[in-house]
Design a protein around this motif. Structure first.
Motif, PDB file in Angstrom:
ATOM      1  N   GLU A  47      -1.512  -6.108  -9.758  1.00 14.11           N
ATOM      2  CA  GLU A  47      -0.908  -4.788  -9.677  1.00 14.11           C
ATOM      3  C   GLU A  47      -1.960  -3.769 -10.079  1.00 14.11           C
ATOM      4  O   GLU A  47      -2.696  -3.989 -11.064  1.00 14.11           O
ATOM      5  CB  GLU A  47       0.297  -4.700 -10.602  1.00 14.11           C
ATOM      6  CG  GLU A  47       1.009  -3.359 -10.550  1.00 14.11           C
ATOM      7  CD  GLU A  47       2.196  -3.301 -11.489  1.00 14.11           C
ATOM      8  OE1 GLU A  47       2.847  -2.236 -11.552  1.00 14.11           O
ATOM      9  OE2 GLU A  47       2.472  -4.308 -12.156  1.00 14.11           O
ATOM     10  N   ARG A  48      -2.056  -2.685  -9.339  1.00  8.64           N
ATOM     11  CA  ARG A  48      -3.063  -1.680  -9.636  1.00  8.64           C
ATOM     12  C   ARG A  48      -2.932  -1.194 -11.078  1.00  8.64           C
ATOM     13  O   ARG A  48      -1.869  -0.748 -11.501  1.00  8.64           O
ATOM     14  CB  ARG A  48      -2.931  -0.507  -8.674  1.00  8.64           C
ATOM     15  CG  ARG A  48      -4.031   0.525  -8.837  1.00  8.64           C
ATOM     16  CD  ARG A  48      -3.828   1.681  -7.895  1.00  8.64           C
ATOM     17  NE  ARG A  48      -4.874   2.666  -8.067  1.00  8.64           N
ATOM     18  CZ  ARG A  48      -4.852   3.882  -7.545  1.00  8.64           C
ATOM     19  NH1 ARG A  48      -3.826   4.244  -6.789  1.00  8.64           N
ATOM     20  NH2 ARG A  48      -5.842   4.723  -7.747  1.00  8.64           N
ATOM     21  N   GLY A  49      -4.015  -1.327 -11.824  1.00 11.26           N
ATOM     22  CA  GLY A  49      -4.017  -0.926 -13.220  1.00 11.26           C
ATOM     23  C   GLY A  49      -3.389  -1.918 -14.158  1.00 11.26           C
ATOM     24  O   GLY A  49      -3.382  -1.713 -15.385  1.00 11.26           O
ATOM     25  N   GLU A  98      -3.334   3.728  -0.836  1.00  9.79           N
ATOM     26  CA  GLU A  98      -3.885   3.023  -1.988  1.00  9.79           C
ATOM     27  C   GLU A  98      -3.195   1.671  -2.148  1.00  9.79           C
ATOM     28  O   GLU A  98      -1.968   1.573  -2.087  1.00  9.79           O
ATOM     29  CB  GLU A  98      -3.676   3.839  -3.266  1.00  9.79           C
ATOM     30  CG  GLU A  98      -4.417   5.165  -3.288  1.00  9.79           C
ATOM     31  CD  GLU A  98      -5.900   4.992  -3.530  1.00  9.79           C
ATOM     32  OE1 GLU A  98      -6.326   3.882  -3.930  1.00  9.79           O
ATOM     33  OE2 GLU A  98      -6.640   5.976  -3.312  1.00  9.79           O
ATOM     34  N   ARG A 107     -10.618  -6.510  -7.671  1.00 11.65           N
ATOM     35  CA  ARG A 107     -10.789  -5.286  -8.448  1.00 11.65           C
ATOM     36  C   ARG A 107     -10.111  -5.401  -9.812  1.00 11.65           C
ATOM     37  O   ARG A 107     -10.673  -5.024 -10.837  1.00 11.65           O
ATOM     38  CB  ARG A 107     -10.210  -4.102  -7.674  1.00 11.65           C
ATOM     39  CG  ARG A 107     -11.046  -3.674  -6.476  1.00 11.65           C
ATOM     40  CD  ARG A 107     -10.327  -2.604  -5.678  1.00 11.65           C
ATOM     41  NE  ARG A 107     -11.146  -2.119  -4.563  1.00 11.65           N
ATOM     42  CZ  ARG A 107     -10.671  -1.384  -3.571  1.00 11.65           C
ATOM     43  NH1 ARG A 107      -9.380  -1.049  -3.550  1.00 11.65           N
ATOM     44  NH2 ARG A 107     -11.467  -0.983  -2.595  1.00 11.65           N
ATOM     45  N   GLU A 108      -8.890  -5.923  -9.811  1.00  8.51           N
ATOM     46  CA  GLU A 108      -8.147  -6.013 -11.063  1.00  8.51           C
ATOM     47  C   GLU A 108      -8.676  -7.122 -11.969  1.00  8.51           C
ATOM     48  O   GLU A 108      -8.425  -7.115 -13.179  1.00  8.51           O
ATOM     49  CB  GLU A 108      -6.660  -6.225 -10.783  1.00  8.51           C
ATOM     50  CG  GLU A 108      -5.978  -5.014 -10.180  1.00  8.51           C
ATOM     51  CD  GLU A 108      -5.992  -3.812 -11.119  1.00  8.51           C
ATOM     52  OE1 GLU A 108      -5.854  -4.016 -12.347  1.00  8.51           O
ATOM     53  OE2 GLU A 108      -6.158  -2.672 -10.637  1.00  8.51           O
ATOM     54  N   GLU A 126       0.843  -1.188   0.000  1.00  9.77           N
ATOM     55  CA  GLU A 126       0.000   0.000   0.000  1.00  9.77           C
ATOM     56  C   GLU A 126       0.883   1.243   0.000  1.00  9.77           C
ATOM     57  O   GLU A 126       1.870   1.295   0.740  1.00  9.77           O
ATOM     58  CB  GLU A 126      -0.883  -0.028   1.251  1.00  9.77           C
ATOM     59  CG  GLU A 126      -1.913   1.055   1.368  1.00  9.77           C
ATOM     60  CD  GLU A 126      -2.664   0.939   2.689  1.00  9.77           C
ATOM     61  OE1 GLU A 126      -3.886   0.746   2.668  1.00  9.77           O
ATOM     62  OE2 GLU A 126      -2.006   1.021   3.756  1.00  9.77           O
ATOM     63  N   LEU A 183      -7.506  -6.290  -3.917  1.00  8.89           N
ATOM     64  CA  LEU A 183      -6.911  -5.812  -5.165  1.00  8.89           C
ATOM     65  C   LEU A 183      -7.053  -6.854  -6.269  1.00  8.89           C
ATOM     66  O   LEU A 183      -7.329  -6.503  -7.428  1.00  8.89           O
ATOM     67  CB  LEU A 183      -5.441  -5.463  -4.952  1.00  8.89           C
ATOM     68  CG  LEU A 183      -4.752  -4.802  -6.146  1.00  8.89           C
ATOM     69  CD1 LEU A 183      -5.405  -3.468  -6.477  1.00  8.89           C
ATOM     70  CD2 LEU A 183      -3.261  -4.617  -5.885  1.00  8.89           C
ATOM     71  N   ILE A 221      -1.500  -1.064  -4.072  1.00 13.03           N
ATOM     72  CA  ILE A 221      -0.723  -1.028  -5.310  1.00 13.03           C
ATOM     73  C   ILE A 221      -0.455  -2.433  -5.845  1.00 13.03           C
ATOM     74  O   ILE A 221      -0.481  -2.653  -7.056  1.00 13.03           O
ATOM     75  CB  ILE A 221       0.615  -0.300  -5.089  1.00 13.03           C
ATOM     76  CG1 ILE A 221       0.370   1.120  -4.544  1.00 13.03           C
ATOM     77  CG2 ILE A 221       1.435  -0.256  -6.373  1.00 13.03           C
ATOM     78  CD1 ILE A 221      -0.446   2.007  -5.468  1.00 13.03           C
TER      79      ILE A 221
END
Length: 208
Positions: free
Chosen positions: A80-82, A62, A170-171, A58, A167, A64
């Motif tokens: 991984e975020r995004g 956020e 979400r991803e 984090e 995460l 990450i």
């Protein structure tokens, strides 16, 4: 846990590290690692293969990056975020199940406090195709992310139980909130995670 903390401290000397067993190892920066060194301890002790190591990173509040590693199953889930979510380097995504009646769901609870989740367990059992209880929250979340489960809920969880799995979902294209539908937060104390398509229906079923 000692091994994980030592490796993280060597590589990220200013980061805080929050662990299940030894609590908070303070840091001076805006980075935090969140570690559950053995999620599903009872499963592990009995040779039941559903247990895992969960680590999340984090920065500035956020999420990450996150990893849920299940050695006995030979699977490593990472996000991984995004950057999407993967299992053993292959892309994963949540299921396309459209409604609760076709959904395989999962939950967790302390056996000595079944009543805490009993009404919800009964309500969802009457509406979903099935409900499972595997005893390893982080791995359950990873299984939602890869489409094995269509939804998961649990009360009385901690940041180390849900950070990496949140995460991942979400991803992978899913939805994560508190059980009452409020915003997801690592300290919310409850989690509702789904493929997104059954989220409102499962949330409504849990309102008992």
């Amino acid at each position: 846990e000692r091994l994980i903390v030592r490796r993280l401290r060597d590589r990220y000397p200013t980061a805080a590290i929050l662990t299940e067993e030894s609590g908070l190892h303070s840091g001076s920066g805006q980075e935090r690692w969140i570690v559950d060194p053995l999620d599903g301890t009872t499963n592990y002790a009995h040779g039941y293969p559903l247990w895992n190591v969960s680590i999340a990173y984090e920065r500035d509040g956020e999420l990450i990056a996150g990893v849920v590693y299940a050695p006995s199953m030979g699977e490593c889930f990472a996000a991984e975020r995004g950057g999407g979510a993967r299992c053993n380097d292959e892309p994963i995504a949540v299921s396309a199940i459209p409604w609760l009646g076709e959904a395989l769901t999962c939950t967790g609870f302390y056996p000595a406090d079944f009543a805490r989740n009993g009404p919800q367990f009964a309500a969802v059992s009457g509406r979903a195709q099935a409900v499972r209880r595997d005893g390893a929250a982080a791995l359950d979340l990873a299984y939602v992310a890869c489409g094995r489960f269509d939804g998961f809920w649990e009360f009385d969880l901690h940041a180390w139980d849900v950070a990496a799995g949140t995460l991942l979902i979400r991803e992978a294209g899913g939805a994560v909130t508190a059980i009452d539908g409020g915003p997801a937060a690592l300290d919310a104390g409850s989690i509702l995670a789904t493929n997104g398509k059954i989220h409102e229906e499962l949330r409504d079923a849990l309102r008992v």
